[in-house]
Write an enzyme that holds these catalytic residues in place. Structure first.
Site, PDB file in Angstrom:
ATOM      1  N   GLU A 140     -10.535   6.707   4.587  1.00  0.00           N
ATOM      2  CA  GLU A 140      -9.531   6.094   5.457  1.00  0.00           C
ATOM      3  C   GLU A 140      -9.624   6.602   6.894  1.00  0.00           C
ATOM      4  O   GLU A 140     -10.723   6.766   7.425  1.00  0.00           O
ATOM      5  CB  GLU A 140      -8.152   6.284   4.821  1.00  0.00           C
ATOM      6  CG  GLU A 140      -8.122   5.687   3.403  1.00  0.00           C
ATOM      7  CD  GLU A 140      -6.744   5.490   2.854  1.00  0.00           C
ATOM      8  OE1 GLU A 140      -6.541   5.782   1.659  1.00  0.00           O
ATOM      9  OE2 GLU A 140      -5.856   5.017   3.586  1.00  0.00           O
ATOM     10  N   ASP A 196       0.860  -1.171   0.000  1.00  0.00           N
ATOM     11  CA  ASP A 196       0.000   0.000   0.000  1.00  0.00           C
ATOM     12  C   ASP A 196       0.907   1.236   0.000  1.00  0.00           C
ATOM     13  O   ASP A 196       2.129   1.135   0.138  1.00  0.00           O
ATOM     14  CB  ASP A 196      -0.942  -0.023   1.224  1.00  0.00           C
ATOM     15  CG  ASP A 196      -2.200   0.789   0.999  1.00  0.00           C
ATOM     16  OD1 ASP A 196      -3.239   0.474   1.588  1.00  0.00           O
ATOM     17  OD2 ASP A 196      -2.124   1.754   0.205  1.00  0.00           O
TER      18      ASP A 196
HETATM   19  C1  GLC Z   1      -4.371   4.259  -0.012  1.00  0.00           C
HETATM   20  C2  GLC Z   1      -5.283   3.082   0.257  1.00  0.00           C
HETATM   21  C3  GLC Z   1      -5.368   2.102  -0.874  1.00  0.00           C
HETATM   22  C4  GLC Z   1      -5.122   2.807  -2.197  1.00  0.00           C
HETATM   23  C5  GLC Z   1      -3.691   3.325  -2.175  1.00  0.00           C
HETATM   24  C6  GLC Z   1      -3.356   4.115  -3.437  1.00  0.00           C
HETATM   25  O1  GLC Z   1      -3.757   4.698   1.155  1.00  0.00           O
HETATM   26  O2  GLC Z   1      -5.076   2.354   1.450  1.00  0.00           O
HETATM   27  O3  GLC Z   1      -6.670   1.492  -0.831  1.00  0.00           O
HETATM   28  O4  GLC Z   1      -5.306   1.915  -3.289  1.00  0.00           O
HETATM   29  O5  GLC Z   1      -3.407   4.116  -1.038  1.00  0.00           O
HETATM   30  O6  GLC Z   1      -4.097   5.310  -3.468  1.00  0.00           O
END
Ligand code: GLC
Length: 609
Positions: free
Chosen positions: A497, A291
């Protein structure tokens, strides 16, 4: 006679078997080229040199990181094709794979169709609808030049205090498994004989999917985002892993690791789950991406000992690192770790093989640039009608009439005078929620679409007077006898988030007070626009005639009007238990103590019983 380079280059031969192409290309690569393939950077640092000198293999955009304000799909395609041409100019000409969070349509892009968020799709219980949404999303994503969608999120939601509730299809593993049909929509449906766990992408009208976040992201203690999932391995196998099995069976090409921890170990550092379970036991043959700055979180303070973070995560099984900015440091440290033997060449080769396999399967070597003929699919009538269908099917009717034998819905579209009020009645941004145009989402006319107010005005008879006030005025409330009924639309502002973590869950903007004030004097339908269940005060429940959970419906507000005026029946079922009080959370539908306000699966129809 000089043998033409191309003819001996198996990897450039589109008719050669994928595994032969992978093997051939890998054998030609230097260590810098291999590490470059493992490196994903954000579009804002994607210079020409990043591709020609550092051999970067992947680019992404953060939520809200756009070429420019209200950039259209063609602008995105110009940007991404520019990156691609730089990559193709490198020694081996390995194409990049560009990824974006297209989590409910191609939601970064102005004018794209924005579908209901996953929580609403879970309420539809319609796996084929979700597959069709995936197929439509893939067309709009490819039209913008993007190859890879970071979807579906298959979190099994266990506590609505979690800030990412709306990204989950629901609390029940079986329901979430059904909704993984998005993978077959995004990537295409693999043939019967397809090898379980091997990546599959049907063609240029499809995208690489990314099932996330492996594993247990929806089960953290108290719903704390990026928190700790305290569970036995058997519970993981019973609750959180099943959707991944369904995705592997559909040939999902990539998996994203979760920020969260399992019993105190960060998933990004958990070799047992990332390698022994996902890759060895379950047979996943695509690639595992971290991530965003997921490695940095492995050290305290965050990123302080980056070399240690890289060593831990790559050895645990991460194949591609979403760095996404300090890529020169990543490449330097990664190179040092391989040269010192702390990360083996075998691990690097395994990671690069997986990445190349997905790029070959996705046809990126044959079709590295955007197919501009797809541009007319963006926000097209068919896709908006599909989204409207999804909105209709996602609505859950929680109450219909103070007396069961006197249903309040459907509303009279030819009523003399109606009041439409509330913070969410005429706000497209609120209707779409987070991950729309920006990471956290916005308020207002953020893109092309229809608010509920627009739809109500379109749906009522031409003699019906529609009075709209975002907040009901004292005068309006004083002249209440003049209204046949009121539609009060309240709910949550957009979030994403950790910003969405919430332990109170009351309806923001004094939503409950507004409902009580209006419903106390005018027969009222309340529509909740929210990413999750929220507190329903007794006065709200008692005073309203009807109550609908609309979740986060997206751009096609007409879908709500279709149902409240009776053109279609309600069919949605709760994808998550609706709690009575936050003190009772988390609810467990299988526990004796289960005492919800409305149980998982609840949903009235609007035909009189
Ligand atoms: C974010 C998320 C993830 C996303 C990634 C790219 O923090 O946790 O779901 O795909 O970063 O944006």
């Amino acid at each position: 006679m000089v043998v033409k380079e191309e003819s001996s280059c198996v990897y450039k031969n589109g008719d050669a078997p994928v595994e032969a192409r992978v093997k051939d290309l890998l054998s030609r690569m230097t260590l810098p080229e291999k590490i470059g393939q493992m490196t994903q950077i954000e579009r804002r640092v994607a210079s020409h040199a990043a591709f020609t000198d550092f051999f970067i293999g992947s680019v992404l955009n953060a939520g809200g990181s756009v070429p420019f304000e209200d950039a259209k799909s063609s602008d995105w395609a110009d940007m991404i094709d520019g990156f691609q041409r730089s990559a193709l100019a490198s020694r081996l000409g390995i194409p990049i794979i560009y990824g974006t969070d297209a989590v409910h349509g191609n939601n970064n892009v102005y004018g794209a169709t924005v579908f209901p968020h996953n929580i609403g799709l879970g309420a539809t219980r319609d796996a084929d609808l979700v597959r069709r949404i995936g197929a439509a999303t893939a067309l709009e994503v490819r039209a913008s030049g993007v190859h890879w969608a970071f979807a579906p999120c298959v979190a099994v939601l266990r506590d609505p205090r979690w800030g990412r509730c709306y990204e989950s299809y629901g609390e029940d593993p079986g329901l979430v498994c059904e909704m993984t049909s998005l993978v077959s929509g995004l990537q295409g449906v693999p043939p019967e004989e397809h090898l379980n766990g091997y990546p599959f992408v049907a063609g240029r009208n499809n995208v690489v999917a990314c099932v996330k976040h492996f594993v247990g992201d929806g089960g953290t203690d108290k719903g704390v985002n990026e928190g700790n999932t305290i569970a036995s391995y058997e519970d993981l196998e019973k609750i959180h892993i099943p959707p991944y099995l369904k995705c592997l069976a559909q040939g999902v090409s990539t998996v994203m690791a979760s920020y969260s921890s399992w019993n105190g170990t960060r998933l990004h550092a958990d070799r047992f789950l990332l390698t022994e379970v996902l890759k060895e036991k379950l047979g996943f043959k695509g690639f595992l991406v971290s991530d965003w700055e997921g490695l940095d979180r492995l050290s305290e303070p965050q990123g302080s000992n980056y070399r240690y973070c890289i060593k831990t995560a790559v050895n645990a099984g991460i194949d591609m690192v979403m760095v996404p900015f300090k890529y020169e440091q990543f490449i330097h440290d990664m190179t040092d770790l391989v040269e010192s033997g702390e990360i083996s060449m075998a691990r690097v080769n395994d990671a690069v093989e997986r990445i190349l396999r997905v790029k070959f399967v996705a046809g990126l070597f044959e079709y590295p640039l955007t197919d501009r003929s797809l541009l007319p699919t963006v926000g097209c009538k068919e896709h908006r009608e599909l989204a409207q269908e999804a909105v209709r099917k996602s609505l859950v009717l929680l109450k219909n009439g103070k007396n069961a034998d006197k249903p309040f819905l459907p509303l009279d579209r030819n009523a003399k005078r109606i009041l439409v009020t509330g913070s969410h009645a005429d706000d497209l941004g609120y209707q779409c929620g987070g991950w729309t145009k920006t990471w956290f989402g916005l308020s207002g006319r953020i893109t092309i679409g229809t608010t509920l107010l627009d739809a109500i005005k379109e749906s009522v008879g031409d003699k019906t007077e529609v009075i709209y006030e975002k907040t009901p005025s004292k005068e309006t409330l004083a002249s209440s006898e003049g209204f046949s009924y009121a539609v009060v639309v309240v709910g949550e502002p957009p979030y994403a988030e950790t910003m969405g973590d919430n332990s109170e869950l009351i309806i923001p903007f004094n939503g409950s007070d507004i409902v009580t004030a209006v419903a106390g004097i005018i027969p009222t339908l309340v529509i909740l626009i929210s990413g999750r269940p929220v507190v329903l005060e007794p006065t709200v429940l008692e005073k309203t005639e009807a109550l609908v959970a609309a979740w986060l419906p997206g751009t096609e507000g007409q879908g709500m009007a279709d149902v409240i005026f009776g053109d279609y029946d309600f069919q949605g079922k709760l994808p998550v238990s609706w709690f009575k009080r936050v003190e009772h959370l988390p609810l467990d539908a299988h526990a004796n103590s289960y005492d919800p306000l409305f149980p998982f699966g609840f949903g009235l129809t609007s035909k009189p019983v």
